[in-house]
Scaffold this active site. Structure first.
Site, short mmCIF file in Angstrom:
data_model
loop_
_atom_site.label_atom_id
_atom_site.label_comp_id
_atom_site.label_asym_id
_atom_site.label_seq_id
_atom_site.Cartn_x
_atom_site.Cartn_y
_atom_site.Cartn_z
N VAL A 115 -4.91 -19.02 -22.52
CA VAL A 115 -5.58 -18.49 -23.71
C VAL A 115 -4.54 -18.33 -24.83
O VAL A 115 -3.46 -17.80 -24.60
CB VAL A 115 -6.23 -17.12 -23.42
CG1 VAL A 115 -6.95 -16.59 -24.65
CG2 VAL A 115 -7.19 -17.22 -22.25
N CYS A 116 -4.91 -18.79 -26.02
CA CYS A 116 -4.05 -18.58 -27.19
C CYS A 116 -4.96 -18.33 -28.40
O CYS A 116 -6.16 -18.15 -28.24
CB CYS A 116 -3.10 -19.75 -27.41
SG CYS A 116 -3.89 -21.28 -27.91
N CYS A 117 -4.39 -18.36 -29.58
CA CYS A 117 -5.17 -18.06 -30.79
C CYS A 117 -6.34 -19.02 -30.97
O CYS A 117 -7.48 -18.61 -31.07
CB CYS A 117 -4.29 -18.11 -32.04
SG CYS A 117 -3.27 -16.65 -32.23
#
Length: 103
Positions: free
Chosen positions: A7-9
């Site tokens: 998960v990232c931006c």
């Protein structure tokens, strides 16, 4: 099959890391599915296909506790080390995910 979600931006900066992790998994004959998503899409993504472990990009470390709550602490959620992430070291991140599953 182990399911590993990063998960990232926006879910895009992890795509290169996902590809490197897949290459390592294939070389080591580890049966796993590795994919990425954005933090905003995580609830929908996790509802559609629950992961066995979630690794969080260092750029959203401030959301780590929120992400744990979003998945009701049902799976391990860990932060990817900033140096390892910056080097895009797929082997070390894959090992982190596998170690989290053994805890």
């Amino acid at each position: 099959m182990k399911k590993i979600l990063l998960v990232c931006c926006a879910g895009m900066s992890t795509s290169l890391l996902v590809n490197r992790m897949r290459e390592v998994a294939k070389t080591k004959e580890i049966d796993c599915k590795i994919w990425s998503t954005s933090e905003k899409e995580l609830p929908n993504e996790f509802a559609q296909e629950p992961a066995d472990v979630i690794l969080v990009g260092p750029q959203i470390r401030y959301l780590l506790n929120n992400i744990k709550k979003e998945v009701n602490n049902t799976v391990p959620v860990e932060l990817i080390d900033m140096r390892i992430y910056g080097m895009m070291d797929g082997e070390k991140v894959l090992n982190q995910a596998l170690n989290a599953l053994e805890k």
